[in-house]
Every structure is written in C-alpha cells, then in structure tokens.
Write an enzyme that holds these catalytic residues in place. Structure first.
Site, PDB file in Angstrom:
ATOM      1  N   GLY A   1       0.790  -1.222   0.000  1.00 28.90           N
ATOM      2  CA  GLY A   1       0.000   0.000   0.000  1.00 28.90           C
ATOM      3  C   GLY A   1       0.820   1.268   0.000  1.00 28.90           C
TER       4      GLY A   1
ATOM      5  CB  SER B   1      -6.114  -0.334   8.431  1.00 27.02           C
ATOM      6  OG  SER B   1      -7.372  -0.100   9.034  1.00 27.02           O
TER       7      SER B   1
ATOM      8  CE  LYS C   1      -6.727   3.319  11.416  1.00 23.21           C
ATOM      9  NZ  LYS C   1      -5.858   2.248  10.859  1.00 23.21           N
TER      10      LYS C   1
ATOM     11  N   PRO D   1      -1.304   9.096  12.451  1.00 22.27           N
ATOM     12  CG  PRO D   1      -0.891   7.984  10.437  1.00 22.27           C
ATOM     13  CD  PRO D   1      -1.175   7.749  11.894  1.00 22.27           C
TER      14      PRO D   1
ATOM     15  CB  SER E   1      -3.973  10.095   0.650  1.00 24.16           C
ATOM     16  OG  SER E   1      -4.001   9.605   1.963  1.00 24.16           O
TER      17      SER E   1
END
Length: 279
Positions: free
Chosen positions: A15, A85, A167, A190, A205
C-alpha cells in the site's frame, strides 16, 4: 559490507504507506517480510524495485482475517509494523456490521497482536489514525487535542463516520490487549497522509485530492480544514518509535494545517491546465 539487522514484518506492504515503510526499513538494512494479498500480483512489483529488495525483502500472502496466514508471516520476526487497514473509497453498505471496514480493522488488528504474542515478537508498532483522535465534540473548546484525546465512538456511529469508528475501536482494543498480555506495543496516529506514491495504483489520500480537484464532477467543493503529513515522514516516524526503547503509548503524527482551497491553488498553480474547482 554491513550485515543485515533483524527481521521485521510489515502488514499491507504494497500500500501507499506500507511501501514507504518497506523502503525505509530496507534502506536501514533490515530483513523485511511484507504481507500482501497476492505476492505475484503485478501491483506489488514496485516493491521489488526498492534498493536492497532483491536480498532483504520477502513477500508473503496473508489476510487480516486469516489468523494462520498472519502467524506464518510473523513467525521468526523480531518486530512487526501493522500498517494494513481498510480505507473506504465509497459509501459502505450495512456499515454497523460491515466486513469491509470495521471487522478487518478491529478483528484483523487483534489477530496480528495475538500472532505477535504467540511468536514472542519484541515490539509491534500499530498504525492508527488522526481519525481516532479528533472526533470528540465534548473536548474543551480551545484546548489542543493531544494523545489523551479519543474520538467518541458513539458520536461517530450516530453521524455514520464508519472509518473513524474502525480506527478508534481498533486502536483502543489494541492498547488494552497490549496491557493485558504485556506485549510491547506503540501506536502512531497520522493525519491525512499525502506525498509521492511508490505503488502503481491510486490510494485513498490521492482520491481525496482528486475529488478536491473536481475529478468527482462537482461544481464546487467544501473548503474544509485538512491536517496533513508527508508519507515519508510517517514512515520515518514508525521506524523511529520502533528503534527507540523509551517510546511507549500513543503518538500523534502531523505536520501541516491547510485549507482545501489553498491545496487546490497550490496544485493548479503548478498544473494550470488541470480541471479544478472555481469555488
């Protein structure tokens, strides 16, 4: 020629962040075992191009909900970086019981930690998220949010913020599991991770940025406040907390505060022909 350091395992090695963690570890001469869904998939080929990968990187098949595969991957490693994740790219159906987000995040994390205990791993670094910190409407106004702040799970459920639920629950249960078992565990939270990609596919992102740049087809975009951090800095932070014996508990990893409007302007100044929002 210097000898290799100990073996470490990186979950979700192919990833966005996982690739940079692998890159960082290989640059420090670690022996890295990276878990991916399919070691032969061409989307993981970029990992083999990282310097030192030919001698120090092994890719193995493992799934977060397949405990035996995780146990096999972690066996013999001194440390584990749990990066894998699920991140939703669209609205999730049946989110309260979703096997797409919540179960892999929570059960998958506990599976990794259980395997770490069984194989006597020295230290495990769990990648959480700022999403597990900031969703707390009861936090005193004007008080900076720090590592003591946790997102309110019930508030997140009520407002259908399922990623934040996943999370927060995954990190909180990981910390409790570490305390109960004596596992040396550190978590890092983060914020929105951006920066150069090593993998050939887009990640969550970059999809966020694409939507802000009108790829989603909307005429306007909400001028939200983003807390962002460079992916290379996050990878460095993860290795740093792993290597320093005195690190413990929970760490927020953030660097910049920016409005969506400012981000769009920065990108369109560099790429003026790109189709972007006017408002």
């Amino acid at each position: 020629m210097s000898t290799a350091k100990e073996s470490v395992c990186v979950t979700g090695a192919g990833g966005f962040l996982g690739s940079w963690v692998v890159h960082n570890l290989l640059s420090k001469n670690y022996l890295v075992r990276g878990t991916v869904r399919d070691p032969l998939d061409t989307k993981n080929a970029h990992l083999k191009q990282i310097p030192n990968a030919s001698t120090n990187l092994e890719l193995v098949k493992a799934e977060l909900l397949d405990y035996p595969s995780l146990l096999s991957a972690i066996q013999g490693c001194s440390g584990v970086f749990h990066v894998a994740s699920p991140v939703p790219s669209s609205v999730v159906l049946n989110p309260q019981t979703s096997v797409e987000i919540i179960e892999p995040a929570v059960t998958g994390t506990l599976n990794v930690l259980k395997a770490c205990v069984e194989t006597k791993v020295k230290r495990v670094v769990v990648v959480s998220s700022g999403a597990a910190v900031i969703m707390n409407p009861a936090w005193p106004s004007g008080r900076p949010m720090d590592e003591s702040c946790w997102s309110d799970v019930e508030y997140c459920r009520a407002t259908e913020r399922w990623y934040q639920v996943s999370k927060t629950e995954a990190e909180s249960q990981a910390i409790e599991y570490g305390k109960a078992t004596g596992l040396d565990l550190v978590t890092v939270c983060p914020n929105l991770i951006m920066g150069p990609v090593l993998q050939p596919t887009r990640n969550a992102s970059t999809l966020v940025l694409s939507m802000a740049l009108k790829e989603g087809g909307q005429d306007s975009v909400e001028n939200k406040h983003w807390m962002v951090v460079d992916v290379r800095d996050v990878a460095e932070a993860l290795v740093l907390v792993y290597e320093k014996p005195e690190t413990q508990g929970r760490y927020i990893c953030s660097a910049h505060s920016v409005r969506v409007k400012d981000m769009v302007e920065m990108v369109t100044d560099k790429y003026p022909d790109y189709n972007h929002h006017k408002k």
